[in-house]
Design a protein around this motif. Structure first.
Motif, mmCIF file in Angstrom:
data_model
loop_
_atom_site.group_PDB
_atom_site.id
_atom_site.type_symbol
_atom_site.label_atom_id
_atom_site.label_comp_id
_atom_site.label_asym_id
_atom_site.label_seq_id
_atom_site.Cartn_x
_atom_site.Cartn_y
_atom_site.Cartn_z
ATOM 1 N N ALA A 37 0.858 -1.175 0.000
ATOM 2 C CA ALA A 37 0.000 0.000 0.000
ATOM 3 C C ALA A 37 0.896 1.227 0.000
ATOM 4 O O ALA A 37 1.926 1.251 0.659
ATOM 5 C CB ALA A 37 -0.891 -0.007 1.245
ATOM 6 N N ALA B 227 0.025 4.663 8.964
ATOM 7 C CA ALA B 227 -1.023 3.683 8.677
ATOM 8 C C ALA B 227 -2.301 4.383 8.224
ATOM 9 O O ALA B 227 -2.996 3.902 7.316
ATOM 10 C CB ALA B 227 -1.299 2.840 9.920
ATOM 11 N N ARG B 228 -2.600 5.523 8.820
ATOM 12 C CA ARG B 228 -3.807 6.274 8.431
ATOM 13 C C ARG B 228 -3.690 6.755 6.991
ATOM 14 O O ARG B 228 -4.649 6.682 6.221
ATOM 15 C CB ARG B 228 -4.016 7.460 9.375
ATOM 16 C CG ARG B 228 -5.229 8.323 9.022
ATOM 17 C CD ARG B 228 -5.493 9.358 10.099
ATOM 18 N NE ARG B 228 -6.635 10.189 9.762
ATOM 19 C CZ ARG B 228 -6.567 11.366 9.150
ATOM 20 N NH1 ARG B 228 -5.363 11.844 8.795
ATOM 21 N NH2 ARG B 228 -7.646 12.065 8.880
ATOM 22 N N LYS C 284 -1.944 5.406 4.626
ATOM 23 C CA LYS C 284 -2.069 4.253 3.743
ATOM 24 C C LYS C 284 -3.530 3.865 3.542
ATOM 25 O O LYS C 284 -3.957 3.538 2.435
ATOM 26 C CB LYS C 284 -1.281 3.070 4.314
ATOM 27 C CG LYS C 284 0.231 3.202 4.205
ATOM 28 C CD LYS C 284 0.904 2.020 4.875
ATOM 29 C CE LYS C 284 2.410 2.077 4.732
ATOM 30 N NZ LYS C 284 2.879 1.810 3.368
ATOM 31 N N ARG C 285 -4.308 3.891 4.634
ATOM 32 C CA ARG C 285 -5.717 3.493 4.544
ATOM 33 C C ARG C 285 -6.522 4.450 3.670
ATOM 34 O O ARG C 285 -7.548 4.063 3.101
ATOM 35 C CB ARG C 285 -6.335 3.441 5.947
ATOM 36 C CG ARG C 285 -5.907 2.242 6.776
ATOM 37 C CD ARG C 285 -6.812 2.056 7.978
ATOM 38 N NE ARG C 285 -6.804 3.215 8.854
ATOM 39 C CZ ARG C 285 -5.973 3.363 9.878
ATOM 40 N NH1 ARG C 285 -5.066 2.436 10.147
ATOM 41 N NH2 ARG C 285 -6.032 4.442 10.625
#
Length: 211
Positions: A13, A124-125, A127-128
């Motif tokens: 991602a 991570a945020r 990527k999401r």
């Protein structure tokens, strides 16, 4: 095979931050022997050939970096390829160091750089949000193809996702560059082309129903 096409394993991602260590291999980096051995793209052997090429061209990096060892093993398992002996030895040497307390943690054994929980959560945020941003942008253009690709578009889409226009634009650019999400200009040209073709298609004359 397109000579400009890059040989890559399944991409992670996207994010401005990446844990990828292994590098991609361009067609022009291949030896003649590797090119001659390349199977057809649709062949079941193609993924195995790509795996072997990526491992060969990344071997020095894999030998020097524990994260690359793990990524190389992951590549083999994804493509159902048995890891070569030299890669298996690299893994066993590092896991042996952990098992015999020569290394304090698995992170240390595999050269995983430390990262704070705050930074990890932020990455991570991002990527999401990559694909939701791309999907939302394309939805707007599909509904109203005349919408200009400017700050107003990113602001409107950002509002629906709870982010600002700047972050929205950054995530869109990262997606296109790192993960192959659709380019909005190309998508808009496609929509315009489809619209022209639909308008040019002659309608079939209506038939009068017979009594």
């Amino acid at each position: 095979m397109n000579e400009k096409k890059k040989l890559r394993h399944r991409a992670p991602a996207p994010s401005g931050e990446s844990r990828e260590v292994m590098h991609e291999v361009n067609y022009f980096d291949l030896t003649q022997r590797e090119r001659d051995a390349m199977p057809p793209f649709e062949s079941p052997d193609f993924d195995r050939w790509v795996t072997a090429v990526l491992l060969r061209h990344n071997r020095s990096k894999i030998n020097d970096n524990g994260v690359a060892v793990l990524q190389a093993l992951n590549l083999c398992f994804e493509n159902e390829v048995s890891p070569p002996r030299w890669l298996a030895r690299q893994f066993l040497t590092r896991i042996h160091g952990f098992s015999h307390f020569e290394k304090a943690t698995l992170d240390e054994a595999f050269d995983v750089p430390p990262i704070s929980e705050k930074k990890r959560a932020a990455i991570a945020r991002r990527k999401r949000l990559i694909w939701p941003v791309s999907d939302a942008l394309m939805a707007v253009l599909k509904k109203t193809p005349e919408t200009p690709i400017d700050v107003g578009l990113f602001e409107a889409v950002g509002d629906t996702l709870g982010i600002g226009a700047t972050l929205c634009q950054e995530l869109y650019a990262e997606g296109v560059e790192l993960y192959g999400t659709p380019d909005l200009k190309a998508y808009k040209r496609l929509l315009e082309s489809l619209g022209r073709n639909i308008r040019k298609t002659p309608r079939s004359p209506r038939r009068l129903a017979r009594n």
